[in-house]
Design a protein around this motif. Structure first.
Motif, PDB file in Angstrom:
ATOM      1  N   PRO A 172      45.311 -75.259   2.483  1.00  5.92           N
ATOM      2  CA  PRO A 172      46.160 -76.246   3.147  1.00  5.92           C
ATOM      3  C   PRO A 172      46.589 -75.778   4.534  1.00  5.92           C
ATOM      4  O   PRO A 172      46.840 -74.590   4.748  1.00  5.92           O
ATOM      5  CB  PRO A 172      47.363 -76.363   2.202  1.00  5.92           C
ATOM      6  N   THR A 173      46.673 -76.707   5.465  1.00  8.15           N
ATOM      7  CA  THR A 173      47.056 -76.361   6.842  1.00  8.15           C
ATOM      8  C   THR A 173      48.500 -75.882   6.926  1.00  8.15           C
ATOM      9  O   THR A 173      48.893 -75.278   7.917  1.00  8.15           O
ATOM     10  CB  THR A 173      46.886 -77.582   7.761  1.00  8.15           C
ATOM     11  N   THR A 174      49.286 -76.139   5.885  1.00  5.58           N
ATOM     12  CA  THR A 174      50.698 -75.717   5.846  1.00  5.58           C
ATOM     13  C   THR A 174      50.898 -74.424   5.070  1.00  5.58           C
ATOM     14  O   THR A 174      52.032 -74.053   4.748  1.00  5.58           O
ATOM     15  CB  THR A 174      51.545 -76.825   5.199  1.00  5.58           C
ATOM     16  N   ALA A 175      49.801 -73.719   4.755  1.00  8.65           N
ATOM     17  CA  ALA A 175      49.881 -72.586   3.829  1.00  8.65           C
ATOM     18  C   ALA A 175      50.623 -71.367   4.383  1.00  8.65           C
ATOM     19  O   ALA A 175      51.273 -70.643   3.633  1.00  8.65           O
ATOM     20  CB  ALA A 175      48.475 -72.163   3.398  1.00  8.65           C
ATOM     21  N   MET A 176      50.523 -71.123   5.687  1.00  8.12           N
ATOM     22  CA  MET A 176      51.109 -69.908   6.245  1.00  8.12           C
ATOM     23  C   MET A 176      52.629 -70.003   6.277  1.00  8.12           C
ATOM     24  O   MET A 176      53.193 -70.932   6.846  1.00  8.12           O
ATOM     25  CB  MET A 176      50.569 -69.664   7.652  1.00  8.12           C
ATOM     26  N   GLN A 177      53.305 -69.021   5.658  1.00  6.66           N
ATOM     27  CA  GLN A 177      54.758 -69.038   5.593  1.00  6.66           C
ATOM     28  C   GLN A 177      55.333 -67.712   6.110  1.00  6.66           C
ATOM     29  O   GLN A 177      55.486 -66.757   5.358  1.00  6.66           O
ATOM     30  CB  GLN A 177      55.244 -69.284   4.160  1.00  6.66           C
ATOM     31  N   PRO A 178      55.667 -67.644   7.402  1.00  5.59           N
ATOM     32  CA  PRO A 178      56.335 -66.456   7.921  1.00  5.59           C
ATOM     33  C   PRO A 178      57.677 -66.249   7.212  1.00  5.59           C
ATOM     34  O   PRO A 178      58.388 -67.219   6.890  1.00  5.59           O
ATOM     35  CB  PRO A 178      56.536 -66.784   9.400  1.00  5.59           C
ATOM     36  N   ALA A 179      58.016 -64.995   6.964  1.00  2.93           N
ATOM     37  CA  ALA A 179      59.259 -64.687   6.252  1.00  2.93           C
ATOM     38  C   ALA A 179      59.830 -63.378   6.781  1.00  2.93           C
ATOM     39  O   ALA A 179      59.145 -62.594   7.444  1.00  2.93           O
ATOM     40  CB  ALA A 179      59.005 -64.592   4.750  1.00  2.93           C
ATOM     41  N   TRP A 180      61.110 -63.167   6.476  1.00  4.21           N
ATOM     42  CA  TRP A 180      61.742 -61.908   6.877  1.00  4.21           C
ATOM     43  C   TRP A 180      62.638 -61.409   5.744  1.00  4.21           C
ATOM     44  O   TRP A 180      63.284 -62.202   5.047  1.00  4.21           O
ATOM     45  CB  TRP A 180      62.593 -62.080   8.138  1.00  4.21           C
ATOM     46  N   GLY A 181      62.664 -60.109   5.582  1.00  4.42           N
ATOM     47  CA  GLY A 181      63.536 -59.474   4.605  1.00  4.42           C
ATOM     48  C   GLY A 181      63.300 -57.983   4.622  1.00  4.42           C
ATOM     49  O   GLY A 181      62.434 -57.481   5.349  1.00  4.42           O
ATOM     50  N   MET A 182      64.044 -57.262   3.828  1.00  3.91           N
ATOM     51  CA  MET A 182      63.920 -55.813   3.765  1.00  3.91           C
ATOM     52  C   MET A 182      64.479 -55.336   2.431  1.00  3.91           C
ATOM     53  O   MET A 182      65.104 -56.120   1.695  1.00  3.91           O
ATOM     54  CB  MET A 182      64.658 -55.163   4.962  1.00  3.91           C
ATOM     55  N   ALA A 183      64.256 -54.077   2.105  1.00  7.08           N
ATOM     56  CA  ALA A 183      64.788 -53.556   0.850  1.00  7.08           C
ATOM     57  C   ALA A 183      66.298 -53.738   0.786  1.00  7.08           C
ATOM     58  O   ALA A 183      66.870 -53.997  -0.280  1.00  7.08           O
ATOM     59  CB  ALA A 183      64.426 -52.082   0.701  1.00  7.08           C
ATOM     60  N   SER A 200      67.286 -57.160  -0.646  1.00  6.22           N
ATOM     61  CA  SER A 200      66.585 -57.538  -1.887  1.00  6.22           C
ATOM     62  C   SER A 200      65.339 -58.353  -1.579  1.00  6.22           C
ATOM     63  O   SER A 200      65.062 -59.370  -2.210  1.00  6.22           O
ATOM     64  CB  SER A 200      67.509 -58.316  -2.828  1.00  6.22           C
ATOM     65  N   SER A 201      64.593 -57.935  -0.584  1.00  9.30           N
ATOM     66  CA  SER A 201      63.339 -58.566  -0.153  1.00  9.30           C
ATOM     67  C   SER A 201      63.600 -59.797   0.709  1.00  9.30           C
ATOM     68  O   SER A 201      64.636 -59.900   1.362  1.00  9.30           O
ATOM     69  CB  SER A 201      62.464 -58.904  -1.363  1.00  9.30           C
ATOM     70  N   GLY A 202      62.673 -60.764   0.686  1.00  9.08           N
ATOM     71  CA  GLY A 202      62.707 -61.877   1.625  1.00  9.08           C
ATOM     72  C   GLY A 202      63.940 -62.748   1.507  1.00  9.08           C
ATOM     73  O   GLY A 202      64.326 -63.162   0.405  1.00  9.08           O
ATOM     74  N   VAL A 203      64.551 -63.049   2.666  1.00 15.78           N
ATOM     75  CA  VAL A 203      65.762 -63.882   2.676  1.00 15.78           C
ATOM     76  C   VAL A 203      65.676 -65.018   3.693  1.00 15.78           C
ATOM     77  O   VAL A 203      66.577 -65.843   3.778  1.00 15.78           O
ATOM     78  CB  VAL A 203      67.029 -63.036   2.953  1.00 15.78           C
ATOM     79  N   THR A 204      64.603 -65.076   4.483  1.00 18.22           N
ATOM     80  CA  THR A 204      64.354 -66.239   5.346  1.00 18.22           C
ATOM     81  C   THR A 204      62.891 -66.633   5.179  1.00 18.22           C
ATOM     82  O   THR A 204      62.009 -65.770   5.064  1.00 18.22           O
ATOM     83  CB  THR A 204      64.632 -65.967   6.840  1.00 18.22           C
ATOM     84  N   TYR A 205      62.637 -67.940   5.182  1.00 19.25           N
ATOM     85  CA  TYR A 205      61.281 -68.455   4.996  1.00 19.25           C
ATOM     86  C   TYR A 205      61.077 -69.645   5.916  1.00 19.25           C
ATOM     87  O   TYR A 205      61.909 -70.553   5.973  1.00 19.25           O
ATOM     88  CB  TYR A 205      61.048 -68.875   3.537  1.00 19.25           C
ATOM     89  N   SER A 206      59.952 -69.632   6.628  1.00 20.04           N
ATOM     90  CA  SER A 206      59.634 -70.727   7.542  1.00 20.04           C
ATOM     91  C   SER A 206      58.586 -71.644   6.920  1.00 20.04           C
ATOM     92  O   SER A 206      57.580 -71.174   6.379  1.00 20.04           O
ATOM     93  CB  SER A 206      59.098 -70.188   8.864  1.00 20.04           C
ATOM     94  N   HIS A 207      58.824 -72.952   7.008  1.00 16.19           N
ATOM     95  CA  HIS A 207      57.878 -73.930   6.494  1.00 16.19           C
ATOM     96  C   HIS A 207      57.239 -74.737   7.628  1.00 16.19           C
ATOM     97  O   HIS A 207      56.740 -75.833   7.407  1.00 16.19           O
ATOM     98  CB  HIS A 207      58.591 -74.884   5.522  1.00 16.19           C
TER      99      HIS A 207
END
Length: 312
Positions: free
Chosen positions: A138-149, A152-159
């Motif tokens: 899907p053309t919408t498949a790529m989801q940049p994200a940010w987080g760190m240990a 508790s891992s990823g806490v922002t997600y781009s759609h």
């Protein structure tokens, strides 16, 4: 990094909410389980949701990157993830196979592929989408994200990462809005909040944030502000509540008074034929007879041709 049940489950609840996760999802992970993204974002979160999770050996993908695509097809995975370098490995292998008969993967099951854990290079992510659209990704498949240990891992997600909304020339990528129960702010050197779209220090607060570093009071004192915000060490900007990471506080190279971000230099170096992906590092060095820092680039290659160094 100390985390407790409350912080880990809070992160899982937030991830599930922002990404509309369900027990019908199939999560595929091939990164080592000692990485916070693998153990928390994929394993613990999958247990919380009650969905199927597939874990595969890291070394198999590093040896043959398209194994990742084989597994997506075979298990009909809906969600998977990797740092930016892995998308570059896929690009590299697929471009070598462009004129050859290759497996016809069916990647239509994918809801999104999380891109995080290191600097996201727009050109790499865009090329990945271009190469795999013909395999029903899907053309919408790529989801940049940010987080760190520490979060508790990823806490922002781009759609909103699309070929139509991005360019190869972009320096930075939006990594999205925060999960429920998580807050972010951008401050200057005096811990004062700056205006939107101004680069500053990223500080965070929320239930998923670490309580501190184990038996390290000095690190804890440096990590937390007097009003309880955690210093991530990252630089970024906010625009309408959407985060963009622009670098690390200690990864900005200053030469002749101009700022350069490490990944801006490392990414084009890794495009040179013969340079191994993910092993490049740019940094500043001070020579005895110089009035300003000089640039040093470390890279890995099996070539010994002098022409390669002339390209650099």
């Amino acid at each position: 990094v100390m985390q407790n049940h409350r912080s880990l489950i809070s992160g899982c609840i937030g991830i599930a909410a922002i990404n509309s996760l369900t027990p019908d999802d199939v999560w595929l992970n091939w990164l080592p389980l000692d990485h916070v993204g693998a153990i928390v974002m994929f394993h613990i979160k999958s247990v919380y949701i009650g969905c199927q999770q597939i874990h595969a050996p890291t070394e198999l993908v590093l040896q043959e990157p398209t194994k990742w695509l084989d597994w997506i097809d075979h298990y009909q995975a809906t969600i998977t993830w990797a740092p930016n370098f892995a998308y570059g490995l896929i690009n590299e292998q697929l471009e070598k196979l462009l004129n050859q008969s290759v497996t016809r993967w069916d990647l239509s099951s994918i809801r999104f592929m999380i891109n995080g854990a290191e600097a996201i290079v727009p050109k790499t992510a865009r090329r990945f989408l271009e190469l795999l659209i013909s395999y029903q990704l899907p053309t919408t498949a790529m989801q940049p994200a940010w987080g760190m240990a520490e979060t508790s891992s990823g806490v922002t997600y781009s759609h909103s990462f699309l070929l139509s909304s991005t360019t190869d020339e972009q320096k930075f990528v939006e990594v999205g809005a925060p999960i429920p129960g998580f807050a972010m702010r951008i401050v200057n050197a005096e811990n004062q909040i700056v205006e939107e779209e101004t680069i500053g220090k990223l500080q965070v607060k929320g239930a998923s944030v670490t309580s501190g570093y184990y038996q390290n009071p000095q690190a804890n004192q440096e990590a937390f502000t007097e009003d309880g915000w955690f210093n991530t060490g990252d630089l970024g900007t906010l625009r309408s509540g959407i985060l963009t990471i622009t670098g690390r506080q200690k990864e900005v190279i200053i030469i002749n008074g101009l700022n350069y971000y490490c990944h801006e230099i490392e990414a084009p170096v890794e495009e040179i034929d013969g340079i191994k992906m993910s092993y490049t590092a740019a940094c500043a060095v001070q020579l005895n007879d110089s009035n300003t820092d000089k640039l040093a680039i470390f890279f890995h290659t099996e070539k010994v041709d002098d022409a390669l160094f002339n390209l650099l």
